[in-house]
Motif scaffolding. Structure first.
Motif, PDB file in Angstrom:
ATOM      1  N   SER A  98       0.850  -1.192   0.000  1.00 48.56           N
ATOM      2  CA  SER A  98       0.000   0.000   0.000  1.00 48.56           C
ATOM      3  C   SER A  98       0.886   1.242   0.000  1.00 48.56           C
ATOM      4  O   SER A  98       1.715   1.435   0.896  1.00 48.56           O
ATOM      5  N   ALA A  99       0.712   2.073  -1.012  1.00 47.67           N
ATOM      6  CA  ALA A  99       1.575   3.247  -1.190  1.00 47.67           C
ATOM      7  C   ALA A  99       1.059   4.027  -2.388  1.00 47.67           C
ATOM      8  O   ALA A  99       0.184   3.584  -3.124  1.00 47.67           O
ATOM      9  N   MET A 100       1.673   5.203  -2.582  1.00 54.63           N
ATOM     10  CA  MET A 100       1.480   5.948  -3.815  1.00 54.63           C
ATOM     11  C   MET A 100       2.589   5.515  -4.760  1.00 54.63           C
ATOM     12  O   MET A 100       3.769   5.504  -4.375  1.00 54.63           O
ATOM     13  N   TYR A 101       2.216   5.147  -5.979  1.00 51.78           N
ATOM     14  CA  TYR A 101       3.194   4.744  -6.982  1.00 51.78           C
ATOM     15  C   TYR A 101       3.267   5.806  -8.059  1.00 51.78           C
ATOM     16  O   TYR A 101       2.248   6.178  -8.653  1.00 51.78           O
ATOM     17  N   PHE A 102       4.481   6.275  -8.287  1.00 50.04           N
ATOM     18  CA  PHE A 102       4.704   7.310  -9.286  1.00 50.04           C
ATOM     19  C   PHE A 102       5.470   6.741 -10.471  1.00 50.04           C
ATOM     20  O   PHE A 102       6.486   6.066 -10.308  1.00 50.04           O
ATOM     21  N   CYS A 103       4.995   7.071 -11.649  1.00 48.83           N
ATOM     22  CA  CYS A 103       5.727   6.835 -12.869  1.00 48.83           C
ATOM     23  C   CYS A 103       6.430   8.131 -13.245  1.00 48.83           C
ATOM     24  O   CYS A 103       5.903   9.231 -12.990  1.00 48.83           O
ATOM     25  N   ARG A 126      -2.645   5.758  -6.200  1.00 51.91           N
ATOM     26  CA  ARG A 126      -2.659   5.364  -4.794  1.00 51.91           C
ATOM     27  C   ARG A 126      -3.178   3.935  -4.711  1.00 51.91           C
ATOM     28  O   ARG A 126      -4.342   3.672  -5.050  1.00 51.91           O
ATOM     29  N   LEU A 127      -2.324   3.017  -4.293  1.00 56.22           N
ATOM     30  CA  LEU A 127      -2.687   1.607  -4.175  1.00 56.22           C
ATOM     31  C   LEU A 127      -2.990   1.284  -2.718  1.00 56.22           C
ATOM     32  O   LEU A 127      -2.172   1.556  -1.839  1.00 56.22           O
ATOM     33  N   THR A 128      -4.176   0.742  -2.502  1.00 62.35           N
ATOM     34  CA  THR A 128      -4.571   0.312  -1.163  1.00 62.35           C
ATOM     35  C   THR A 128      -4.800  -1.184  -1.198  1.00 62.35           C
ATOM     36  O   THR A 128      -5.649  -1.671  -1.963  1.00 62.35           O
ATOM     37  N   VAL A 129      -4.056  -1.917  -0.392  1.00 65.91           N
ATOM     38  CA  VAL A 129      -4.198  -3.368  -0.314  1.00 65.91           C
ATOM     39  C   VAL A 129      -4.894  -3.709   1.005  1.00 65.91           C
ATOM     40  O   VAL A 129      -4.443  -3.307   2.075  1.00 65.91           O
ATOM     41  N   THR A 130      -6.024  -4.422   0.885  1.00 67.21           N
ATOM     42  CA  THR A 130      -6.802  -4.739   2.096  1.00 67.21           C
ATOM     43  C   THR A 130      -6.725  -6.231   2.419  1.00 67.21           C
ATOM     44  O   THR A 130      -6.328  -7.039   1.564  1.00 67.21           O
TER      45      THR A 130
END
Lengths: 115, 117
Positions: free
Chosen positions: A87-92, A111-115
């Motif tokens: 879970s994090a913000m991923y930037f290209c 913004r990736l949220t893993v639940t």
């Protein structure tokens, strides 16, 4: 002004699922990057890509991660089996030149949220 | 190994005043680039200004200027006439040739700037 575009802006996924984050770099740029930023923390390098191959990768970029440039415009980051800590913000980002005197231009992030 | 240090986790400045955000770096390469990025609360990463290691003049871009002191390995960002919209996280970053063909950008930990009335 040309820009890097990322989709989706927000992705929610369950632990163990695969996700693909998509990026369209600036059209005449040749060098591509993925970074991540866990909430409120440092911006961390994941991988750089040039001439259709990985140039460098960090220790974070383990076998769960892969990158691809499937056509002339897209650049993707795949996480094979997501974990809560992904879970994090991923930037290209992309840059025209690979050397130290050319800035990286970033997308707005996914913004990736893993639940 | 390259390293970027930002020692100010947070700074306050009054509107219309100038503020300096500190950055020191460490590299054994002779050719490198120093960059500042702004990250507003909305999350995007905005390139502000660049300084090359061989540049003799300090870089300027509008209200942003970079106070480059090569012997001290410092590259401080100066924002003049601060505006409320300058409130954001600011990152200092560096690229050099030591990290390969596709030179990566290495970031400091950032400084959160708050502009007050």
């Amino acid at each position: 002004e040309p820009e890097v575009t990322q989709t989706p802006s927000h992705q929610v996924t369950q632990m163990g699922q695969e996700v693909i984050l998509r990026c369209v770099p600036i059209s005449n740029h040749l060098y591509f990057y993925w970074y991540r930023q866990i909430l409120g923390q440092k911006v961390e390098f994941l991988v750089s890509f040039y001439n259709n191959e990985i140039s460098e990768k960090s220790e974070i970029f383990d076998d769960q991660f892969s990158v691809e440039r499937p056509d002339g415009s897209n650049f993707t980051l795949k996480i094979r089996s997501t974990k809560l800590e992904d879970s994090a913000m991923y930037f290209c980002a992309s840059s025209l030149l690979g050397g130290p005197h050319s800035p990286l231009h970033f997308g707005n992030g996914t913004r990736l949220t893993v639940t | 190994a390259q390293k970027i240090t930002q020692t100010q986790p947070g700074m306050f400045v009054q509107e219309k005043e100038a503020v300096t955000l500190d950055c020191t770096y460490d590299t054994s390469d002779q050719s490198y680039g120093l960059f500042w990025y702004k990250q507003p609360s909305s999350g995007e990463m905005i390139f502000l200004i660049y300084q090359g290691s061989y540049d003799e003049q300090n870089a300027t871009e509008g209200r942003y200027s970079l106070n480059f002191q090569k012997a001290r390995k410092s590259a401080n960002l100066v924002i003049s006439a601060s505006q409320l919209g300058d409130s954001a996280m600011y990152f200092c970053a560096m690229r050099d040739y030591l990290t390969g063909t596709a030179s990566k950008l290495t970031f400091g930990t950032g400084t959160r700037l708050q502009v007050t009335l």
